[in-house]
Design an enzyme around this catalytic site. Structure first.
Site, short mmCIF file in Angstrom:
data_model
loop_
_atom_site.label_atom_id
_atom_site.label_comp_id
_atom_site.label_asym_id
_atom_site.label_seq_id
_atom_site.Cartn_x
_atom_site.Cartn_y
_atom_site.Cartn_z
N ILE A 143 1.20 -1.17 0.18
CA ILE A 143 0.12 0.26 -0.33
C ILE A 143 0.80 1.67 -0.34
O ILE A 143 1.84 1.29 1.02
CB ILE A 143 -0.93 0.19 1.03
CG1 ILE A 143 -2.09 1.18 0.60
CG2 ILE A 143 -0.25 -0.17 2.37
CD1 ILE A 143 -3.02 1.44 2.13
N PHE A 144 0.59 2.23 -0.48
CA PHE A 144 1.73 3.03 -0.90
C PHE A 144 0.70 3.99 -1.63
O PHE A 144 0.04 4.04 -2.38
CB PHE A 144 2.75 2.85 -1.94
CG PHE A 144 3.64 3.76 -2.39
CD1 PHE A 144 5.17 4.11 -1.32
CD2 PHE A 144 3.59 4.09 -3.31
CE1 PHE A 144 5.69 5.11 -1.67
CE2 PHE A 144 4.71 5.06 -4.09
CZ PHE A 144 5.88 5.54 -3.14
N VAL A 145 1.17 5.69 -1.03
CA VAL A 145 0.73 6.60 -1.80
C VAL A 145 2.17 7.74 -2.05
O VAL A 145 2.73 7.72 -1.09
CB VAL A 145 -0.01 7.18 -0.81
CG1 VAL A 145 -0.59 9.27 -0.61
CG2 VAL A 145 -1.42 7.16 -0.61
N GLY A 153 -5.73 11.79 3.58
CA GLY A 153 -6.00 10.48 4.28
C GLY A 153 -6.48 9.33 2.85
O GLY A 153 -7.85 8.45 2.78
N PHE A 154 -5.24 9.47 2.14
CA PHE A 154 -5.60 8.39 0.95
C PHE A 154 -5.69 7.63 1.30
O PHE A 154 -6.07 6.23 0.67
CB PHE A 154 -5.64 9.34 -0.33
CG PHE A 154 -5.24 10.71 -1.15
CD1 PHE A 154 -7.11 10.89 0.09
CD2 PHE A 154 -4.19 11.42 -1.23
CE1 PHE A 154 -7.75 11.72 -1.32
CE2 PHE A 154 -5.02 13.11 -1.89
CZ PHE A 154 -6.31 12.65 -1.84
N GLY A 155 -4.53 7.41 2.03
CA GLY A 155 -4.14 6.02 3.24
C GLY A 155 -4.80 5.12 3.47
O GLY A 155 -5.47 3.90 3.33
N ASN A 182 8.79 1.38 10.51
CA ASN A 182 8.24 2.16 10.03
C ASN A 182 7.65 2.56 11.37
O ASN A 182 6.05 1.93 10.97
CB ASN A 182 7.43 1.85 8.39
CG ASN A 182 7.15 2.36 7.41
OD1 ASN A 182 6.73 4.20 7.68
ND2 ASN A 182 6.53 2.06 5.98
N TYR A 189 -1.05 1.84 11.22
CA TYR A 189 -2.45 0.28 11.34
C TYR A 189 -3.00 0.12 13.01
O TYR A 189 -4.24 0.28 12.16
CB TYR A 189 -1.19 -0.57 10.16
CG TYR A 189 -0.46 -0.57 9.76
CD1 TYR A 189 -2.21 -0.11 8.34
CD2 TYR A 189 0.44 -0.80 9.38
CE1 TYR A 189 -1.66 -0.47 7.17
CE2 TYR A 189 0.40 -0.62 7.83
CZ TYR A 189 0.00 -0.32 6.58
OH TYR A 189 0.10 -0.46 5.57
#
Length: 218
Positions: A143-145, A153-155, A182, A189
């Site tokens: 998962i990457f932005v 808020g896109f993640g 990280n 999460y």
């Protein structure tokens, strides 16, 4: 900075998450995103994926029944909300985010998907199964932005999209790995309600060692 290769979102931004479906347009963008993620994790030396291998893997089975990619796009204009032909995943659209500060995308031309639409991130998933649990699930491989779009808020949108697919398919879980250094992702999460299983380590067998192991029984 090359001003001709940059775009600025001043007041509002809209976002859309959709399936990767177009080998000619989507796959080059997806490959560039994966390359950026490898750079972020200092794993460039292990990167062997190509645009061809992505195409050969992504489009062999129905979405979410094998390796599947979702792509995040942004635009200064609202995305049209129209019926989608592929019933396996209806695009998720959130129009008109109000920005507290302008967002400058220095690679907007590189990641241009169509007029005033830019690729901002992705998530890769594939089916998973754990013998301890009643139902199968989805494994979230990446998962990457992109950096300039983080903190908006896109993640959370991408993560929620995966959870929504798993729930709608009657699955029992979503699982993934996160690097122990990280801390930013770990906090994200845990805020989303994820449970950390700290008693296990990830092992991988690949490359020459994989071939050597495969030949033991030969």
């Amino acid at each position: 900075m090359d001003q001709e290769n940059s775009s600025t979102f001043k007041h509002q931004i809209s976002a859309r998450i959709r399936l990767v479906t177009d080998p000619n347009n989507d796959i080059p963008h997806l490959h560039k995103l994966i390359t950026q993620m490898a750079n972020y994790h200092n794993l460039t030396e292990y990167l062997t994926v190509t645009e061809t291998s992505l195409s050969n893997t992504l489009f062999k089975s129905p979405p979410f029944h094998s390796f599947t990619a979702l792509i995040l796009e942004v635009s200064p204009n609202p995305f049209p909300i129209t019926p989608h032909k592929d019933l396996s995943f209806n695009p998720i659209i959130k129009n008109n985010f109000n920005l507290k500060a302008p967002v400058l995308d220095p690679q907007s031309n590189t990641f241009r998907s169509e007029n005033d639409v830019y690729v901002a991130g992705h998530v890769l998933v594939f089916p998973s199964y754990n013998g301890f649990f009643e139902k199968p699930g989805l494994n979230m491989d990446q998962i990457f932005v992109r950096k300039c779009y983080r903190g908006l808020g896109f993640g959370k949108m991408l993560f929620s999209a995966v959870a929504s697919v798993a729930a709608s398919m009657g699955m029992g879980m979503v699982d993934w790995l996160v690097a122990d250094w990280n801390e930013e992702s770990i906090k994200f999460y845990e805020k989303m309600g994820a449970h950390c299983v700290s008693d296990y380590r990830l092992y991988k067998l690949y490359g020459e060692k994989l071939q050597q192991c495969a030949n033991i029984s030969g």
